[in-house]
Structure formats: C-alpha cells, structure tokens
Design a protein around this motif. Sequence first.
Motif, PDB file in Angstrom:
ATOM      1  N   ASN A   1       0.805  -1.209   0.000  1.00  0.00           N
ATOM      2  CA  ASN A   1       0.000   0.000   0.000  1.00  0.00           C
ATOM      3  C   ASN A   1       0.841   1.263   0.000  1.00  0.00           C
ATOM      4  O   ASN A   1       0.379   2.331   0.397  1.00  0.00           O
ATOM      5  N   THR A   2       2.079   1.160  -0.447  1.00  0.00           N
ATOM      6  CA  THR A   2       2.933   2.345  -0.423  1.00  0.00           C
ATOM      7  C   THR A   2       2.489   3.332  -1.497  1.00  0.00           C
ATOM      8  O   THR A   2       1.976   2.937  -2.552  1.00  0.00           O
ATOM      9  N   PRO A   3       2.702   4.615  -1.248  1.00  0.00           N
ATOM     10  CA  PRO A   3       2.383   5.605  -2.286  1.00  0.00           C
ATOM     11  C   PRO A   3       3.141   5.329  -3.583  1.00  0.00           C
ATOM     12  O   PRO A   3       2.602   5.523  -4.674  1.00  0.00           O
ATOM     13  N   GLU A   4       4.387   4.889  -3.460  1.00  0.00           N
ATOM     14  CA  GLU A   4       5.199   4.609  -4.647  1.00  0.00           C
ATOM     15  C   GLU A   4       4.583   3.495  -5.489  1.00  0.00           C
ATOM     16  O   GLU A   4       4.596   3.552  -6.727  1.00  0.00           O
ATOM     17  N   LYS A   5       4.041   2.460  -4.826  1.00  0.00           N
ATOM     18  CA  LYS A   5       3.394   1.357  -5.553  1.00  0.00           C
ATOM     19  C   LYS A   5       2.132   1.851  -6.264  1.00  0.00           C
ATOM     20  O   LYS A   5       1.891   1.521  -7.436  1.00  0.00           O
ATOM     21  N   MET A   6       1.335   2.639  -5.581  1.00  0.00           N
ATOM     22  CA  MET A   6       0.128   3.174  -6.201  1.00  0.00           C
ATOM     23  C   MET A   6       0.470   4.070  -7.382  1.00  0.00           C
ATOM     24  O   MET A   6      -0.181   4.024  -8.431  1.00  0.00           O
ATOM     25  N   PHE A   7       1.508   4.870  -7.226  1.00  0.00           N
ATOM     26  CA  PHE A   7       1.938   5.761  -8.310  1.00  0.00           C
ATOM     27  C   PHE A   7       2.402   4.943  -9.510  1.00  0.00           C
ATOM     28  O   PHE A   7       2.018   5.204 -10.652  1.00  0.00           O
ATOM     29  N   GLY A   8       3.250   3.933  -9.245  1.00  0.00           N
ATOM     30  CA  GLY A   8       3.765   3.102 -10.328  1.00  0.00           C
ATOM     31  C   GLY A   8       2.672   2.348 -11.050  1.00  0.00           C
ATOM     32  O   GLY A   8       2.662   2.275 -12.289  1.00  0.00           O
ATOM     33  N   ASP A   9       1.719   1.798 -10.294  1.00  0.00           N
ATOM     34  CA  ASP A   9       0.617   1.065 -10.916  1.00  0.00           C
ATOM     35  C   ASP A   9      -0.256   1.983 -11.767  1.00  0.00           C
ATOM     36  O   ASP A   9      -0.689   1.615 -12.866  1.00  0.00           O
ATOM     37  N   THR A  10      -0.523   3.175 -11.251  1.00  0.00           N
ATOM     38  CA  THR A  10      -1.342   4.122 -12.000  1.00  0.00           C
ATOM     39  C   THR A  10      -0.637   4.572 -13.272  1.00  0.00           C
ATOM     40  O   THR A  10      -1.245   4.648 -14.348  1.00  0.00           O
ATOM     41  N   LEU A  11       0.644   4.860 -13.152  1.00  0.00           N
ATOM     42  CA  LEU A  11       1.423   5.295 -14.310  1.00  0.00           C
ATOM     43  C   LEU A  11       1.420   4.216 -15.400  1.00  0.00           C
ATOM     44  O   LEU A  11       1.207   4.499 -16.588  1.00  0.00           O
ATOM     45  N   THR A  12       1.653   2.967 -14.981  1.00  0.00           N
ATOM     46  CA  THR A  12       1.652   1.860 -15.941  1.00  0.00           C
ATOM     47  C   THR A  12       0.294   1.699 -16.596  1.00  0.00           C
ATOM     48  O   THR A  12       0.187   1.496 -17.818  1.00  0.00           O
TER      49      THR A  12
ATOM     50  N   ALA B   1       1.504   9.988   3.843  1.00  0.00           N
ATOM     51  CA  ALA B   1       1.422  11.031   4.862  1.00  0.00           C
ATOM     52  C   ALA B   1       2.563  12.034   4.770  1.00  0.00           C
ATOM     53  O   ALA B   1       2.501  13.105   5.366  1.00  0.00           O
ATOM     54  N   GLU B   2       3.609  11.700   4.031  1.00  0.00           N
ATOM     55  CA  GLU B   2       4.780  12.577   3.967  1.00  0.00           C
ATOM     56  C   GLU B   2       4.520  13.782   3.066  1.00  0.00           C
ATOM     57  O   GLU B   2       3.791  13.703   2.072  1.00  0.00           O
ATOM     58  N   ASP B   3       5.145  14.882   3.425  1.00  0.00           N
ATOM     59  CA  ASP B   3       4.988  16.122   2.659  1.00  0.00           C
ATOM     60  C   ASP B   3       5.921  16.093   1.446  1.00  0.00           C
ATOM     61  O   ASP B   3       6.925  16.802   1.386  1.00  0.00           O
ATOM     62  N   LYS B   4       5.583  15.241   0.485  1.00  0.00           N
ATOM     63  CA  LYS B   4       6.380  15.164  -0.741  1.00  0.00           C
ATOM     64  C   LYS B   4       5.486  14.754  -1.900  1.00  0.00           C
ATOM     65  O   LYS B   4       4.443  14.124  -1.717  1.00  0.00           O
ATOM     66  N   ALA B   5       5.930  15.144  -3.085  1.00  0.00           N
ATOM     67  CA  ALA B   5       5.188  14.847  -4.303  1.00  0.00           C
ATOM     68  C   ALA B   5       6.123  14.199  -5.313  1.00  0.00           C
ATOM     69  O   ALA B   5       7.343  14.386  -5.258  1.00  0.00           O
ATOM     70  N   THR B   6       5.543  13.461  -6.236  1.00  0.00           N
ATOM     71  CA  THR B   6       6.290  12.873  -7.342  1.00  0.00           C
ATOM     72  C   THR B   6       5.591  13.250  -8.637  1.00  0.00           C
ATOM     73  O   THR B   6       4.362  13.152  -8.731  1.00  0.00           O
ATOM     74  N   VAL B   7       6.373  13.678  -9.610  1.00  0.00           N
ATOM     75  CA  VAL B   7       5.826  14.120 -10.889  1.00  0.00           C
ATOM     76  C   VAL B   7       6.449  13.303 -12.019  1.00  0.00           C
ATOM     77  O   VAL B   7       7.667  13.077 -12.039  1.00  0.00           O
ATOM     78  N   GLN B   8       5.623  12.861 -12.947  1.00  0.00           N
ATOM     79  CA  GLN B   8       6.097  12.164 -14.144  1.00  0.00           C
ATOM     80  C   GLN B   8       5.367  12.746 -15.350  1.00  0.00           C
ATOM     81  O   GLN B   8       4.138  12.778 -15.395  1.00  0.00           O
ATOM     82  N   LEU B   9       6.147  13.221 -16.320  1.00  0.00           N
ATOM     83  CA  LEU B   9       5.614  13.710 -17.589  1.00  0.00           C
ATOM     84  C   LEU B   9       6.152  12.824 -18.701  1.00  0.00           C
ATOM     85  O   LEU B   9       7.363  12.569 -18.752  1.00  0.00           O
ATOM     86  N   ILE B  10       5.290  12.333 -19.573  1.00  0.00           N
ATOM     87  CA  ILE B  10       5.718  11.477 -20.686  1.00  0.00           C
ATOM     88  C   ILE B  10       5.251  12.095 -21.987  1.00  0.00           C
ATOM     89  O   ILE B  10       4.046  12.332 -22.185  1.00  0.00           O
ATOM     90  N   ILE B  11       6.201  12.373 -22.858  1.00  0.00           N
ATOM     91  CA  ILE B  11       5.907  12.932 -24.181  1.00  0.00           C
ATOM     92  C   ILE B  11       6.213  11.841 -25.193  1.00  0.00           C
ATOM     93  O   ILE B  11       7.337  11.332 -25.237  1.00  0.00           O
ATOM     94  N   SER B  12       5.234  11.466 -26.019  1.00  0.00           N
ATOM     95  CA  SER B  12       5.421  10.301 -26.877  1.00  0.00           C
ATOM     96  C   SER B  12       4.854  10.529 -28.259  1.00  0.00           C
ATOM     97  O   SER B  12       4.156  11.512 -28.522  1.00  0.00           O
TER      98      SER B  12
ATOM     99  N   VAL C   1       1.297  12.539 -14.706  1.00  0.00           N
ATOM    100  CA  VAL C   1       0.830  11.827 -13.516  1.00  0.00           C
ATOM    101  C   VAL C   1       1.542  12.419 -12.303  1.00  0.00           C
ATOM    102  O   VAL C   1       2.771  12.538 -12.297  1.00  0.00           O
ATOM    103  N   VAL C   2       0.769  12.799 -11.299  1.00  0.00           N
ATOM    104  CA  VAL C   2       1.315  13.447 -10.103  1.00  0.00           C
ATOM    105  C   VAL C   2       0.843  12.696  -8.864  1.00  0.00           C
ATOM    106  O   VAL C   2      -0.337  12.355  -8.749  1.00  0.00           O
ATOM    107  N   LEU C   3       1.774  12.446  -7.957  1.00  0.00           N
ATOM    108  CA  LEU C   3       1.460  11.839  -6.657  1.00  0.00           C
ATOM    109  C   LEU C   3       1.546  12.920  -5.591  1.00  0.00           C
ATOM    110  O   LEU C   3       2.581  13.580  -5.442  1.00  0.00           O
ATOM    111  N   LEU C   4       0.461  13.100  -4.847  1.00  0.00           N
ATOM    112  CA  LEU C   4       0.406  14.065  -3.757  1.00  0.00           C
ATOM    113  C   LEU C   4       0.008  13.350  -2.468  1.00  0.00           C
ATOM    114  O   LEU C   4      -0.645  12.304  -2.510  1.00  0.00           O
ATOM    115  N   PRO C   5       0.383  13.901  -1.307  1.00  0.00           N
ATOM    116  CA  PRO C   5      -0.018  13.255  -0.045  1.00  0.00           C
ATOM    117  C   PRO C   5      -1.526  13.328   0.169  1.00  0.00           C
ATOM    118  O   PRO C   5      -2.226  14.163  -0.420  1.00  0.00           O
TER     119      PRO C   5
END
Length: 942
Positions: A658-669, A762-773, A931-935
């Motif tokens: 249930n990590t944010p990173e896993k949710m982000f990766g699954d959504t991105l894929t 819960a952490e105060d951090k975000a992850t951003v991924q932009l894909i141009i294809s 795709v953006v991950l926010l807390p």
Amino acid sequence: MKSYIKKITLAIGLSLLTFSQLLAQELPLNPEVTRGKLPNGFTYYVQKNTNHKKRVTLYLVNKVGSILETEEQRGLAHFMEHMSFNGSTHFPGATLVDFLEKAGVRFGADLNAYTSFDETVYQLPIPIDKPEMLNSGLQVIRDWAAEATLDPKEIDKERGVVLEEKRLRNGGQQRIQQQTFPYMVNHSRYADREPIGTEAVLKNFTRETILSFYKDWYRPDLQAIIVVGDVDVKDIVQRIHKLFSDLKAPAVPKPRPEYTIELSGKNQFLAVTDKEVQGTMMQIMIKHPHKKLLTHADYMDYIKMNLFNQVLAARFQSVSQKNASRYIGVSAGLAPFMANVEAFTANLSARPGELEKGFAAFWSEISKIKDQGFTAAELDLAKMQYLNGMQAMASEGDKKQSAQYAQEYVRHFLNGNAIPGITKEAELTEAYLPAISLGHINQMAKQYISEVNRDVVIIGPETAKAGLPNEHQVNEWFAKYGTTTAPAANAEEEKAVLALAKMPMIAVPPVKGKVVSSTKIKELNLTELKLSNGVRVILKPTTFKNDEVSFTAFSPGGTSIYSDADFQTATNAASLIVEGGIGDFNGETLRQKLNGKQAGANPFIGERIEGISGYSNAKELETALQLTYLYFTEPRKDTAAFTATMSRAKATLANPINTPEKMFGDTLTAVMSNYHLRMKSPTLADLEKINLDRAFEIYKERFNDASDFTFIIVGNFDPVKIRPLLEQYLGSLPATGRKESAKDLGIQIPSGVIKKTIYSGAEDKATVQLIISGNYEYSEAHNMQLQAIKQVLELRMLERLREKEGGVYSPSVSLNVSHSPRTRYAFGISFGCSPANVEMLIAAVWQEIAKIKAEGAFPEDLAKFKAEKKVGMTNALETNGFWLNYLSNQYQEQLDPKDILNYTKNLENLNGAALKTAINTYLDGKNYVRVVLLPDNQKVIR
C-alpha cells in the motif's frame, strides 16, 4: 605436516616457516600499486592500468564524515560534498561540471561523490586523449582537497537542493529506519549522525559553521589521492608531489576520534509497525567484534567466513522448497556491519499471521547447523566453488576496471585492510583451502550463533500490530526452537551427493547436426552460421575478457500469441520450468550439480519473444550448451516445486503493498498502457489462473521447434574450435520448420493529453512524471537525434529545476524507443519535490521546452552530447555486454548489424539546425501524459 607447510610457504613466496609464524606474517601490498605519503601526511596510490586506453580514474578520499559533526553541523559533511561542485579556486561557480561535461564526463554517472558516517569520497573518471586533461583532472582533486570557495550565494542556492534530497528519503522505509537504526548501532554516536543531517541545520547554518568544519577536517593527513589508468606512474607521482606538497594542515589539528559501537553483552528487542509495510519480517542480528584483515591468519579467517556463508546459503536453498508452507523466504550470513562490529544476521519473511510457525522452521535449521554442523560434502562443494571463483577473477586480472582497483585502495586507506592483489589472493586461496577443515567451519557456527549481543527486530503492517509477539514471547521461542531433534546427515546422504557429482549432465549425447553455411561480416568480426536444423548462430569472438563467454537466443512469438486467459500461465511458464528442473535433475539437484561451475543457462518467455540466456568460462562452455539443450528437449513438470512456488507467491500477495510509490507506479503503468489487462500488477485471483499442466504445454510449444531460433554468442573463444560443440548441442535441437511472428497487442501510450493525480501517503512530498510520446520513422540517424534531445533536456532540467529553482534534488530524463510492433518514442521527465511547488516546477518544465523549441539546443550542450557519446561508445565497444545486447537487438528487429559502423558519422553529422527541427517534431506537446502523486492531506485542500 612440515612438507605441507613448505608447500604453502613456497606457494605464497615466503621462506620456510612454522605454521604459526606463517600466519603471523603481514600480507604484502599489491606490487602493481605505488603507495606513498608526502611530508604533510597526504597519501597517494598510483597504478598503471591499460585496460582502457587514454582513460584514467581519479579519487579523492577523506577520512571525514558525518560522525565528526557537532550538533550545529549536522548534515554539513554531506553539504560540503555538494559545495565542492559549486565553486573552487580554479573552477568558480558551476564551471567545474561544465568543463568536465564538455570533455565527455557526465555529472552523476561518471563524476560523483558520496558521504557516509566516516568518509567522504569523490570520483572522477576522465578521458586523457588530450594531455592537458590529466593536469586538469589532478587540479580538480587539488581543489576538492583544499580550495572550495564556499560562496554564500552558492550555499543558499544549494540549501533547497539538499533539503529536496532529504525530502525524497521520507516515507515508510525511512520511518522504520529511524526507529531501528539506533538499536542496530547500540545507541552509539552513529545513531544521531545520519549523513543527510537535520532540517533545522540545513536551513539555518552560516558560512562560518561549514567553513569551520572544512578547515578542521579537510586536511592532508586525512586525505588520499588514487590514480589508476593509462598513465606513467613515475610521472604521476612527480605531479602529485608538485601539486599537493604545499597542502597545509591546521596549526593545531583536532584529533580525529575513532568512534566505536560498544558491545555490552545485552540483548535488545524492538517491534515496529507501519501502514506501508507489506508483510511481517524478523531480523536477528548477533554482533561480534570485527578484526581488520592484516595478516595471513586474518586472510585465512576471511576465506573461512566466505566458505561459511556459502554452505549456509546452500543449506537454506536446499530446504526452501520443504519449508514453503512455513515461511516466504529466509537468508542468513556473516559480514562486517559498521565501525568495529561484524554480525551474524538472519532474516525471515513470514507468511501472514504465521510468524512463530516460520520462526520455528527457520531457527530449528539454524540450531541444527549450530549443534550438528555442516557435512563434508557441503564444504567440499563450497571449496570448489570458491576456488573456481577466485581463479576466474585472477584470470581476468589484466582486464580489471580502474574503478575496481581504486575502490580497493579506498578501503585500504580508510580501514587499513590489506590489499595483496587478486593474483596473490588466488595463490593464498589455493594454498590455504586444504588447511581449512570441516571443524573450522562448524566452530564458526558455534561461535557466531550466540545468545548475547543479539538484537531482534520485528517489522510488520499496522494491521498485524495486535498479533505481534513481545520480547518475552520471542525469548520463549528461542528457548523452544533453540535445540534440534533432527537427525544429523547420514552416510547415505553423503553418498547421494557424491553420486550426483559423477552423473553426466546428458546420459546419451544427442545426434549431431551440421553447419551447412558460414558467412563472414569482416567489418564487425562476425561469423553467421546456419545449422542443418535451421538454427542460426552469430559468433562474435573478443578479447575484452580472458575467460568469459555470454550468449542469448530468441525466436518470435512470446506470450503475445496466447489469449488473455492464458496470459498469467504463459508469462510464468519458463520460471516454473526453472524451478522444476531438466533431464535427470530436479531444481535442487540441478543447483547442486552446477555448484562450483562457471556456467549457467535460463529460459525466458517475454511478450514478443522466447529464448534462453547463458554464460560460461571457456572450460565450461559445453556445460552451458548442455543446459541449453536440456531446456529445449527435457523440461520437467514438478508438482512439488510448483506448489511451493505458488504458495510463496500467494503469501506475498496476501498483504497488498500500500505504499504511495506502488500506487503511483501502478497508475502510471495503467495510464501509459491505456489500461491494458496484461500490464496490471498480478493479484491473488491472477495467481489462481496459473495452471501447471498448461504452463508445461505452453513451454513445450515455445521450445519444441528451434528452427526459427537465433543464437548470439560473444566472448573469448575460437570460432572454428567452437563448431563441434554447436553442432552437438544446437544442431541437434528439434526442428519442425514452423514460421511464427509475434502479435501486436496494441499496448502503447494513448494519444492526446492525459492528466492523472493520485493522493496517497502522509509525507509532505510529491512525485511528478511527464511522458511525451509519439510515432517516428525509425533510423539510426533519428535515434541519434532523440538521444541528443534527451541529453539537452537533462541539462536544461538540471539547470532550471535544480540550480535555478532549487526545487528538486535530481530531475530524471528517460528515453524509450521501439522498433516493433510499431516505431515509437517516449521521453519521460520525472522529479520529486514539495507538494507546494508541483505546479510551479511543471510550468518551468514546459517553459524550458518552449525555449528549446524556439532557440534550439545551445552549441555547448550539443558539444557536451557529442563528447559524452564519443567517450561512452569508445568504452562500450570494448565490452562483451554491449555487443551481446546490440547484436541481439539488431537481429531481433531484423536490422543491419553494420549500423554501428555509422555511429561516428551520425554523431558528427548532427548539427544545431537538424536538432532544432527534431526538437520541434518530437516535443510538439500534442501527446503527453502527466501523472502526479500528492499526499493524502492535499486531497482535502484541493
């Protein structure tokens, strides 16, 4: 005994000594390195290594780390490392990185540094085609050693960068480490000197504070330069004397304390839970004093430790299938830990709700090892494997990378451990292995698996908190399962091991095929063979390694030709066969059979191809080809292995990640594949669809016809002498002459603009991924343009997002190109940042892209790209790995292998005008995914 001692002493170059005298002798220094110390205490190591012509690797090593910081300096050892790249006497501002990138040295990939508790190490590999580059490289080391300017403006700019680096570490893993690490280091000074430091210090320290740290600790008696490469050793030593002799230490230098971890004899227990933890894990760490490697006796102990770890790993591998229903996985071993401590560490990954059951099986086996020891057969296999490994490394001594030598000298300077060199180490290993008995290894088990200085850490998900044991319960477990009633290995088991060693890999040699045609591609030193069964073999002999052969084989099809209902079974079919074994050997006996051999082969079934990859030394090439033959012709269907494998897989998925990173990766894929069924992470329901009988059928379908297979073999072999082996084991593979091609499943990034935001964590951090294809016309020239655009984007993003905005630590730019089933490209721009800065930084990305489109690439950026690619390709062309991957791609995609001959021409022909046109074509902004991950708390705000 005297004759035995004489044999050893002569083998390692010493006069006749008693065995105890021999063991007391100090190990010699590697004769290939010149080591010295200047009058000011500055140490140097210099070695000539011509493995890569006109290349040299430079290191600056400082016995300076976060352990030396005061409370007001926490984080400044690491911050000082950053500032060394942000201005010095001879390279003001950002000119150092700029200068080196123009020479083909990439920041982060080649030019880099790290800071730990006890050291700070800088590394600089540079090309020296131009003689002045060597002078410049040495000057860089000199500036790092003593001439950082620490400009207040640069300090303030770098604060944001380092704070973002700290932010990236926040999360479940960091929260757990903050609780467990103090226990591991026994609440010593190491517990509160994490190199990244504290936010309060990083935000508020003054220049005077970091300058004080720099002046106190960056001094010649705590520093060493390492120079390894295509150099004249005497000349380098003279240059070092000239350039570094005037380094001055403080008038009254601070003593450099040696901090330790106290071993009090007490045991410790800690149970930690976190909502982002997937399963329940248990770590048992038993600490012991660590001794430096200085003498022959120490080296003999070092060999014992490695043998102990090998037999331990082999034992747990052999019982893993038997215990599949009791735990998910286990590992154990002895290794140096930190400072003055080494540790026997045992790790258990438990099935949900079954920690005691898993511990019982695990610790009972540990106890059996402690009480009964290992068997002679286990040790003999480990010795053979260890000796073969050392001899293999020694045979490649003249092919060793400069950085590998440099890292040995880093350890010697920091820790004082001996560096006799690989040739001497192989001699010592060969001499001392016969003297190491089963009693020695069994005594190590009794010594290191002790009941004092034992830490137990249990980590689990919050949902399992109520069911985790307390310290009293765990101590009862140790008492309950700390003795074994299992019978010791008997003579029958020993005989079985010996009988296995004598069994031939293939009982009856297959009927040979023939080479029916041979074609040379002289420009690449390639030979293309066609065998009588239709198999095509591409041979690329090299001398990059003295005793290494690698190969891969492929044919079209893969999982793409199977229905969605069969997908999970098809994608797992090859791994299930590997677990089940081949020919007369099940998975376990095959592992035992290959123990000590430098050979291996593994089948795979990908989306569009199936194949086999393998490796060997020259002596074991026949073994690798025999394995290949058996994977084609005699796969085994092993119900027990299947049950064990699936049981573990299901237990792993029972507690979803249930990590944010896993949710982000699954959504991105999901977004990038247009939510294609085959791209989602497998669930328990998916695992239930895997059927062993169907997997076996699919595997046989993929491998029962070799006529459309192509083998690529690269390494140190004679193309003529290898032919009989190819005819024997590849020419005899079954062939029906089928014609197949992979199917286009339509898995690609969708067109248009797609935006998706995930709220998690819960952490105060975000992850951003932009894909141009988009689509493009595939060609080597166009690929070169895409690679140039990637590097231009990297340089601009680093300059804008990190250096100007101070909003990210390390923006990443990726490029993916595909030739089939469709010619596609995709640029990825990703970074982590503060949630408050997401929109500002994304806007900055598009602003920079707009500038690049309007103005084109800066001439200096294009020059950096060309320099880096020239240096990178020069190095790559001298490696087996490059040629295996390149040739495999070219033949898979039915492209001309001679395309590589145009690389330099395509690079030189790339100009600013053509690149600007390409930039406007490929960065048109019509198709992109954001795709953006926010807390979690940002969802309420928005």
